[in-house]
Design an enzyme around this catalytic site. Structure first.
Site, PDB file in Angstrom:
ATOM      1  CG  ASP A  73     -10.173 -15.162 -28.245  1.00  0.00           C
ATOM      2  OD1 ASP A  73      -9.494 -14.128 -28.389  1.00  0.00           O
ATOM      3  OD2 ASP A  73      -9.739 -16.315 -28.484  1.00  0.00           O
ATOM      4  CG  ASP A  83      -6.308 -11.561 -26.450  1.00  0.00           C
ATOM      5  OD1 ASP A  83      -5.941 -12.231 -25.473  1.00  0.00           O
ATOM      6  OD2 ASP A  83      -6.041 -11.868 -27.628  1.00  0.00           O
ATOM      7  CD  GLU A  84      -8.170 -16.520 -24.750  1.00  0.00           C
ATOM      8  OE1 GLU A  84      -8.397 -17.339 -23.846  1.00  0.00           O
ATOM      9  OE2 GLU A  84      -7.396 -16.716 -25.698  1.00  0.00           O
TER      10      GLU A  84
END
Length: 455
Positions: free
Chosen positions: A11, A106-107
């Site tokens: 993350d 973003d993950e």
DNA sequence: TCTGGGGTCCTAGGACCC
DNA sequence: TCTGGGGTCCTAGGACCC
């Protein structure tokens, strides 16, 4: 749940704000808020400096402005830059394993079991540390939090435990010790509505949840969701890391600065949104049968109206005409604060223009929206990424085949013969030589489990 | 100047078909 | 004479995620 801690979750920390601070040194150390900057905007990401003042994701930008001091940067977002940085990170993850499942820019989850790694606790701890260093080097200083565990659940919980720039490995056997003290809201799938109902029956922690019967949870949250909660409370989680989740719908929506009632104005908005949706469908060689109009009234009540067409379409005029009809039926009384146009029920069949790729440039469709920072132009879609029967297909020993699409990211499409066992879905890269094999003429594309159209 | 935008998944009822 | 049952498709809405 596996015997080894072989699932990793990454993350990236305050990702959009971090990219801005990387690219603009004057923003470093200062509060930065990325999101909608208009009167009705909300915060997408607040830097840790802005979080210190109480700014949070999903908060209205107006509220964030009240909380943050003078000198706070409020930015509209540069999604092309975020995507480029995200791509760099995802490529690093793919060096660890072919099984990488991005959950957003973003993950991502990584199945380390599909790579060649020492899966001992010491081994994955070293791997996580090295990964964080490589990410920071490759992105110019963007940091991420890493969790590693025996399931997606534990990996995600782990990455959340030590933000920002954290690394948490949950050793096999330690799952319940980590999980049970946490508030139930830390479980994926427990949002405000479920949390409220759980609190009403005395459930605050995951341990409380684990004490409830399956029957109780099913009656509280429904069959699928209830059973899911029951399992997660016991750290039972077999969800696989799926590298390519097929796209199921394409939509565009917009909240207006002021509520709109004029059907002529709203019709033009629909045309502009349909143009965007159609363009994205064409760029990825998808068409869809169901057109959905979403509207939010002045009082925030939200409704959808949809119509399923006899044939799939990617034609903006067709999409717009359908949405306009749905709007006329739904009415605009009191004013609308939001309109949205979407297409679902996707298949790879692009109607009409299969054999005439050069039908001229698309009409300019986004002159009406002036983003705070202009979007970078998308790369042109090569003609060979379009699919039609007989082109660009590969099969494997199961008799299934795939194509590679662009525009929505990599798109996996499965082809099935009339009597063939489908087999597992795989992904091909654009430069894979197998893309140029021929397929049996009587095979049909199957997208998302639904048969595509004959072309 | 309350409440974005892009999605996914699930549920439920009615139509329709066999 | 009495009132099947399963399956799929379509529509609408709700909850949730990032």
């Amino acid at each position: 749940m596996r015997r080894e801690a072989s699932i990793l979750h990454l993350d990236l920390d305050a990702f959009f704000a971090a990219v801005e601070q990387r690219d603009k040194p004057s923003l470093r150390g200062r509060p930065v808020v990325v999101g909608g900057v208009g009167g009705r905007g909300v915060v997408a990401t607040a830097s840790y400096e802005a979080r210190a003042y109480g700014a949070r994701s999903a908060m209205s930008t107006a509220e964030a402005r009240r909380r943050c001091p003078a000198g706070t940067a409020f930015l509209g977002g540069r999604f092309a830059a975020y995507r480029r940085t995200s791509d760099v990170v995802m490529e690093l993850l793919r060096e660890l394993s072919p099984l990488v499942e991005p959950a957003s820019l973003d993950e991502a989850y990584v199945d380390l079991g599909a790579g060649d790694h020492d899966l001992s606790v010491a081994g994955v701890t070293a791997l996580g540390r090295a990964l964080k260093e490589r990410i920071a080097d490759a992105t110019g200083g963007v940091t991420g939090s890493v969790g590693i565990g025996t399931s997606k659940l534990m990996a995600k919980i782990g990455s959340d435990l030590d933000k920002p720039d954290g690394l948490v490995v949950v050793p096999p056997g330690a799952e319940l010790d980590v999980l049970h003290p946490l508030p139930v809201t830390r479980l994926g799938g427990v949002g405000p509505a479920t949390a409220e109902r759980l609190h009403q029956i005395g459930v605050k922690t995951v341990a409380d949840l684990a004490a409830k019967s399956l029957t109780d949870l099913v009656s509280l949250a429904g069959r699928a969701h209830g059973a899911g909660l029951y399992a997660l409370a016991r750290a039972e989680d077999d969800r696989p890391v799926v590298p390519d989740r097929g796209v199921k719908s394409v939509s565009h929506e917009e909240t207006f600065e002021r509520d709109l009632t004029d059907l002529v104005v709203l019709g033009r908005e629909i045309d502009a949104m349909a143009a965007r949706v159609g363009k994205r469908l064409r760029a990825s060689a998808f068409s869809g049968r169901t057109v959905t109009l979403k509207l939010r009234r002045y009082d925030f009540t939200t409704l959808t109206r949809s119509q399923t067409l006899p044939q799939p379409t990617d034609d903006p005029r067709h999409i717009a005409a359908t949405a306009r009809r749905l709007l006329a039926d739904a009415g605009t009384s009191g004013g609308l604060r939001l309109l949205g146009v979407g297409v679902s029920g996707l298949s790879v069949y692009a109607q009409g223009d299969l054999f005439s790729e050069d039908d001229g440039p698309e009409p300019a469709d986004d002159a009406d929206t002036a983003p705070a920072v202009p979007e970078e132009p998308e790369p042109p879609v090569p003609a060979e990424s379009r699919w039609w029967p007989g082109q660009d297909v590969r099969h494997d020993e199961h008799g299934a085949g795939w194509v590679w699409g662009r525009g929505l990211g990599r798109v996996t499409v499965r082809f099935e013969g009339p009597t063939t066992d489908p087999g597992p879905v795989r992904t091909l890269r654009a430069d894979d030589p197998g893309l140029h094999a021929a397929d049996p003429p009587d095979w049909r594309p199957v997208v998302n489990g639904r048969a595509g159209s004959d072309a």
